[in-house]
Design a protein around this motif. Structure first.
Motif, mmCIF file in Angstrom:
data_model
loop_
_atom_site.group_PDB
_atom_site.id
_atom_site.type_symbol
_atom_site.label_atom_id
_atom_site.label_comp_id
_atom_site.label_asym_id
_atom_site.label_seq_id
_atom_site.Cartn_x
_atom_site.Cartn_y
_atom_site.Cartn_z
ATOM 1 N N TYR A 103 104.337 17.200 17.397
ATOM 2 C CA TYR A 103 104.418 15.900 18.049
ATOM 3 C C TYR A 103 103.025 15.505 18.507
ATOM 4 C CZ TYR A 103 104.255 19.021 22.045
ATOM 5 O OH TYR A 103 103.889 19.996 22.928
ATOM 6 N N SER A 104 102.873 14.295 19.008
ATOM 7 C CA SER A 104 101.597 13.763 19.472
ATOM 8 C C SER A 104 100.638 13.612 18.300
ATOM 9 C CB SER A 104 101.017 14.654 20.587
ATOM 10 O OG SER A 104 99.909 14.025 21.182
ATOM 11 N N THR A 105 99.355 13.967 18.471
ATOM 12 C CA THR A 105 98.337 13.618 17.477
ATOM 13 C C THR A 105 97.733 14.815 16.766
ATOM 14 O OG1 THR A 105 97.743 11.739 18.895
ATOM 15 C CG2 THR A 105 96.242 12.272 17.101
ATOM 16 N N ASN A 106 97.177 15.751 17.515
ATOM 17 C CA ASN A 106 96.379 16.822 16.921
ATOM 18 C C ASN A 106 97.191 18.092 16.705
ATOM 19 O OD1 ASN A 106 94.045 15.190 17.031
ATOM 20 N ND2 ASN A 106 93.733 15.742 19.168
ATOM 21 N N PRO A 107 97.025 18.744 15.561
ATOM 22 C CA PRO A 107 97.765 19.982 15.296
ATOM 23 C C PRO A 107 97.298 21.101 16.205
ATOM 24 C CG PRO A 107 96.106 19.639 13.600
ATOM 25 C CD PRO A 107 96.099 18.405 14.465
ATOM 26 N N ALA A 108 98.220 21.934 16.631
ATOM 27 C CA ALA A 108 97.888 23.052 17.510
ATOM 28 C C ALA A 108 98.938 24.137 17.350
ATOM 29 C CB ALA A 108 97.839 22.591 18.971
ATOM 30 N N ILE A 109 98.533 25.360 17.669
ATOM 31 C CA ILE A 109 99.491 26.462 17.771
ATOM 32 C C ILE A 109 99.889 26.586 19.228
ATOM 33 C CG2 ILE A 109 99.860 28.936 17.548
ATOM 34 C CD1 ILE A 109 97.861 29.018 15.322
ATOM 35 N N GLU A 110 101.180 26.566 19.496
ATOM 36 C CA GLU A 110 101.679 26.763 20.852
ATOM 37 C C GLU A 110 102.160 28.206 20.977
ATOM 38 O OE1 GLU A 110 103.037 22.341 22.121
ATOM 39 O OE2 GLU A 110 104.500 23.460 20.952
ATOM 40 N N VAL A 111 101.567 28.944 21.892
ATOM 41 C CA VAL A 111 101.879 30.356 22.086
ATOM 42 C C VAL A 111 102.998 30.466 23.110
ATOM 43 C CG1 VAL A 111 100.955 32.622 22.659
ATOM 44 C CG2 VAL A 111 99.468 30.900 21.608
ATOM 45 N N TYR A 133 116.377 26.071 14.291
ATOM 46 C CA TYR A 133 116.080 25.435 15.570
ATOM 47 C C TYR A 133 117.020 25.880 16.687
ATOM 48 C CZ TYR A 133 112.953 22.222 13.171
ATOM 49 O OH TYR A 133 111.935 21.688 12.435
ATOM 50 N N ASP A 134 117.544 27.120 16.588
ATOM 51 C CA ASP A 134 118.466 27.588 17.615
ATOM 52 C C ASP A 134 117.756 27.787 18.961
ATOM 53 O OD1 ASP A 134 120.622 27.601 15.922
ATOM 54 O OD2 ASP A 134 120.283 29.656 15.259
ATOM 55 N N TYR A 135 116.577 28.328 18.938
ATOM 56 C CA TYR A 135 115.843 28.573 20.170
ATOM 57 C C TYR A 135 114.439 28.004 20.128
ATOM 58 C CZ TYR A 135 119.478 31.885 21.444
ATOM 59 O OH TYR A 135 120.666 32.449 21.762
ATOM 60 N N GLY A 136 113.762 28.212 19.019
ATOM 61 C CA GLY A 136 112.325 28.206 19.046
ATOM 62 C C GLY A 136 111.572 26.922 18.910
ATOM 63 N N CYS A 137 110.946 26.728 17.776
ATOM 64 C CA CYS A 137 109.854 25.777 17.647
ATOM 65 C C CYS A 137 110.337 24.333 17.597
ATOM 66 C CB CYS A 137 109.009 26.122 16.425
ATOM 67 S SG CYS A 137 108.238 27.747 16.540
ATOM 68 N N ARG A 138 110.791 23.859 18.724
ATOM 69 C CA ARG A 138 111.201 22.467 18.848
ATOM 70 C C ARG A 138 110.318 21.776 19.867
ATOM 71 N NH1 ARG A 138 117.501 23.165 20.162
ATOM 72 N NH2 ARG A 138 116.633 24.563 21.703
ATOM 73 N N ARG A 139 110.609 20.520 20.158
ATOM 74 C CA ARG A 139 109.862 19.823 21.200
ATOM 75 C C ARG A 139 110.044 20.562 22.530
ATOM 76 N NH1 ARG A 139 107.944 14.762 20.496
ATOM 77 N NH2 ARG A 139 108.265 14.260 22.682
ATOM 78 N N PRO A 140 109.020 20.555 23.379
ATOM 79 C CA PRO A 140 109.053 21.360 24.612
ATOM 80 C C PRO A 140 110.279 21.139 25.480
ATOM 81 C CG PRO A 140 106.873 20.456 24.269
ATOM 82 C CD PRO A 140 107.765 19.834 23.224
ATOM 83 N N GLN A 141 110.766 19.900 25.545
ATOM 84 C CA GLN A 141 111.894 19.645 26.446
ATOM 85 C C GLN A 141 113.196 20.278 25.945
ATOM 86 O OE1 GLN A 141 110.048 17.333 24.877
ATOM 87 N NE2 GLN A 141 111.233 15.530 24.275
ATOM 88 N N ASP A 142 113.219 20.691 24.676
ATOM 89 C CA ASP A 142 114.422 21.313 24.118
ATOM 90 C C ASP A 142 114.254 22.820 23.937
ATOM 91 O OD1 ASP A 142 115.495 18.720 23.776
ATOM 92 O OD2 ASP A 142 114.410 18.513 21.887
ATOM 93 N N ARG A 143 113.135 23.361 24.334
ATOM 94 C CA ARG A 143 112.769 24.712 23.946
ATOM 95 C C ARG A 143 112.985 25.714 25.062
ATOM 96 N NH1 ARG A 143 106.806 24.702 22.551
ATOM 97 N NH2 ARG A 143 107.517 23.581 20.703
ATOM 98 N N GLU A 144 113.590 26.845 24.695
ATOM 99 C CA GLU A 144 113.631 27.981 25.609
ATOM 100 C C GLU A 144 112.380 28.818 25.387
ATOM 101 O OE1 GLU A 144 117.294 30.104 26.451
ATOM 102 O OE2 GLU A 144 118.270 28.883 24.929
ATOM 103 N N GLY A 145 112.012 29.558 26.427
ATOM 104 C CA GLY A 145 110.766 30.301 26.347
ATOM 105 C C GLY A 145 109.684 29.580 27.136
#
Length: 391
Positions: A103-111, A133-145
């Motif tokens: 999402y947003s503009t610039n690519p990044a790895i989210e740890v 998409y059960d848990y992980g790499c979704r938009r932050p508001q939907d993400r556990e972890g």
């Protein structure tokens, strides 16, 4: 590795950084070499399979004086970033997962910290699986972890040097609540895995930039700014993920004209004197916010920040009266008179130091500053060796 770091451009301290080859094994990572004598950078090797990645903390600058050198360059937050591990083998006991920003503009790895999800049977491999998409790499508001950090390189408008320089500039001027940052190498095959998943997100076009870099295709300068000499590693800035922030609604405008019209900016630009009482908590809070605006303009002018408007953040603080003296706290004090005040957080610092900037620097807003923090003003005068050596 070649990284351009410009700390100052306004009659202040200017550090010109050049690249110098340092023998660090197979990857032949090149480190920063400030043009004046300085202590060596701290290079922390991190084993990943049969190869070593590196976490790099920029070294000191003795001409600042021992007190300032320690204050600016010695940070525990950087050590925590260097403890993060991105092993290529996705074993079940791993506590971290890597998500492509989609999402947003610039690519990044989210740890992501997934240690507390293990009781649910979540592994790094299942967390990173883009199909379920059960848990992980979704938009932050939907993400556990818990998101711990972000890794960004010099792609689109993003700049590794800008992120790292912003952190040290924030510490030098003691402004902006800037997240800690280090330089980090990552195995190219790990980066390719994240990139392949990034290409499945809404940010596909931006992730294509990383795909080209990993393939060694495109502008040589851009390749040099993201890859080690042997092409087996990429490098960028790893910065901590702050928590508890919100948009600084009073000044977080998307257009420069709207930004300039906000009451706080108008107060910074006003040529009139203000009548404030430092013993009045409301007045005291307003003074601090006016200082924030001046700090923001100075900070982004120095870095040539292009992407600040619409990305201005703040954290709440509480100012209270303690026997006639104003004190600050992160929590509302009990049994004391207090006022809650938003204070500036500069967490999006990646789009600077790359090309002609827009908005704040293009408009030359620094020329309109009539009111700014006395502390910031004093620190901006640490210009030459004579002054800095006495600091």
């Amino acid at each position: 590795m070649r990284i351009a770091l410009g700390f100052f451009a306004i009659s202040a301290l200017y550090l010109s950084c050049k690249s110098a080859s340092v023998n660090m094994g197979e990857s032949d990572v090149k480190l920063l070499d400030v043009s004046k004598k300085h202590e060596s950078d701290t290079v922390i090797p991190i084993q990943n399979g049969n190869q070593e990645e590196y976490c790099i903390k920029i070294g000191g600058y003795p001409e600042l004086g021992e007190k300032w050198e320690k204050k600016i360059f010695d940070a525990k937050a950087q050590d925590k970033l260097c403890e993060l591990r991105f092993d290529i083998e996705k074993s079940s006991d791993q506590n971290f997962a890597l998500c492509p920003k989609g999402y947003s503009t610039n690519p990044a790895i989210e740890v992501m910290d997934i240690s507390k999800l293990k009781t649910k049977g979540v592994t790094r491999e299942s967390y990173e699986d883009m199909s379920g998409y059960d848990y992980g790499c979704r938009r932050p508001q939907d993400r556990e972890g818990k998101k711990l950090a972000k890794f960004k390189g010099t792609v689109t408008c993003s700049s590794t040097g800008s992120i790292v320089a912003a952190y040290y500039l924030g510490r030098l001027l003691d402004i902006g609540d800037v997240p800690a940052a280090v330089i980090r190498t990552i195995r190219a095959d790990v980066m390719q895995d994240v990139t392949n998943r990034g290409l499945k997100t809404a940010l596909k076009s931006s992730w294509q930039g990383w795909n080209s870099i990993l393939a060694g295709v495109g502008n040589k300068e851009l390749l040099d700014l993201n890859r080690t000499v042997d092409g087996k590693f990429v490098y960028g800035a790893l910065s901590e993920n702050p928590r508890g922030e919100s948009r600084y609604s009073e000044i977080n405008m998307r257009s420069i004209s709207s930004f300039k019209k906000t009451p706080l900016v108008q107060k910074v630009f006003s040529s009139s004197d203000f009548k404030f009482s430092k013993n009045n908590l409301q007045d005291y809070g307003l003074i601090k916010q006016i200082e924030d605006v001046g700090d923001l303009i100075v900070f982004d002018t120095i870095l040539g920040q292009q992407d600040r408007l619409g990305n201005i953040h703040a954290r709440p603080f509480f100012y209270y009266d303690d026997n006639g003296k104003v004190e600050k706290s992160k929590k509302a004090p009990k049994d004391k008179k207090f006022v809650q005040v938003k204070r500036l957080m500069l967490k999006d610092n990646d789009c600077g130091l790359r090309s002609d900037s827009v908005n704040i620097i293009a408009e030359k807003l620094y020329k309109n500053i009539n009111h700014m923090s006395s502390k910031t003003y004093r620190r901006l005068t640490l210009a030459g060796p004579k002054n800095s050596a006495k600091s």
